[in-house]
Write a protein that holds these residues in place. Sequence first.
Motif, mmCIF file in Angstrom:
data_model
loop_
_atom_site.group_PDB
_atom_site.id
_atom_site.type_symbol
_atom_site.label_atom_id
_atom_site.label_comp_id
_atom_site.label_asym_id
_atom_site.label_seq_id
_atom_site.Cartn_x
_atom_site.Cartn_y
_atom_site.Cartn_z
ATOM 1 N N ARG A 1 0.828 -1.206 0.000
ATOM 2 C CA ARG A 1 0.000 0.000 0.000
ATOM 3 C C ARG A 1 0.863 1.256 0.000
ATOM 4 O O ARG A 1 0.561 2.232 -0.694
ATOM 5 C CB ARG A 1 -0.900 0.007 1.242
ATOM 6 N N SER A 2 1.932 1.238 0.779
ATOM 7 C CA SER A 2 2.786 2.419 0.863
ATOM 8 C C SER A 2 3.458 2.695 -0.467
ATOM 9 O O SER A 2 3.612 3.854 -0.872
ATOM 10 C CB SER A 2 3.822 2.263 1.978
ATOM 11 N N SER B 1 0.933 4.243 -2.731
ATOM 12 C CA SER B 1 0.712 5.627 -2.315
ATOM 13 C C SER B 1 1.827 6.537 -2.792
ATOM 14 O O SER B 1 1.583 7.654 -3.262
ATOM 15 C CB SER B 1 0.596 5.693 -0.781
ATOM 16 N N TYR C 1 0.075 8.410 -6.252
ATOM 17 C CA TYR C 1 -0.659 9.566 -5.754
ATOM 18 C C TYR C 1 0.276 10.734 -5.486
ATOM 19 O O TYR C 1 1.428 10.549 -5.085
ATOM 20 C CB TYR C 1 -1.411 9.214 -4.456
ATOM 21 N N ALA D 1 -2.034 12.454 -0.483
ATOM 22 C CA ALA D 1 -1.814 11.036 -0.161
ATOM 23 C C ALA D 1 -3.102 10.430 0.386
ATOM 24 O O ALA D 1 -3.718 10.973 1.302
ATOM 25 C CB ALA D 1 -0.692 10.913 0.861
ATOM 26 N N ILE E 1 -7.596 3.661 -1.300
ATOM 27 C CA ILE E 1 -6.947 2.652 -2.140
ATOM 28 C C ILE E 1 -7.843 1.434 -2.290
ATOM 29 O O ILE E 1 -7.999 0.894 -3.392
ATOM 30 C CB ILE E 1 -5.580 2.260 -1.561
#
Length: 220
Positions: A171-172, A175, A179, A184, A190
Amino acid sequence: MKILLVEDDIALSDALAASLKQAGVLVEQSFDGRSADYLIDTETYDAVVLDLGLPDGDGTRWLGEWRERGIELPVLVLTARDRWSDKAAGFSAGADDYVTKPFETGEILFRLRALVRRSHGHAHPVLRLGELSLDTHTGSLTLTGRPIALSAQEQRLISYLLHAAPRIVSRSELSEHVYDRDQAPDSNVIDVQISRLRRKLGHGCIETVRGQGYRLTEGD
C-alpha cells in the motif's frame, strides 16, 4: 508514473509540468540542485528530468553524487547544451537519456515512459499479463481485446501494478508512486479504487496478499 522535474527556468518548468500532468503524469518540481537532492532523499519517484544548467551547480555534479549514493532512478537530462562533450559528460555522470532544447513535450513523455518501462525490465511498449494489455504510449488498457474505460487514477494504479507484476506491491508503494504527496490517500481510498478496478477487470485479476499488499495476476 511520478517524476521529479529539476529545471530552474520557472516558465519552462511550469509549461512542461502542465503538459505532462495533462497526459496523466504526476509531476513535482524543483528549481535547483539542493532542493532536488532533498526531495530525492525524502520522496519516491519513478524518474527524474534534470536540467544541467542549475543555479547551484552543474546538473552532472548532482547526478554524479546521486549515483555515488546508490540512487538508481532513471534520469533524463534536459539541456540547451548540444555539444558531444556535454552529452558525454551527462552520460558519464549516470544519465540514462538526453534531450536538447528546444524539444517537443511528446518526445519527453515517450522517453520517460520508455525509461520507466525498462527500469521494470520491460522492453516492449505494450505490457501484457494474460488477456490484459496496456499500451504504455497511449495509456489504453484492453482485456481480451476489449477496451476498458478508466479514470486517470485507475489508469495510474493498473499501470503501476502491470509494470511491477508479478511482484507484490505494498500500500505504501502504491501511495508513493501513484498519488501526489499533497493528496496522499488513506487505506480506504486505495481499497475503493482497487475494488472498482476489480469490477472492471474481473475479481480474480488483482490479488490481495494479506499483510503485504496487492499483486496483479492473470485472473480466472
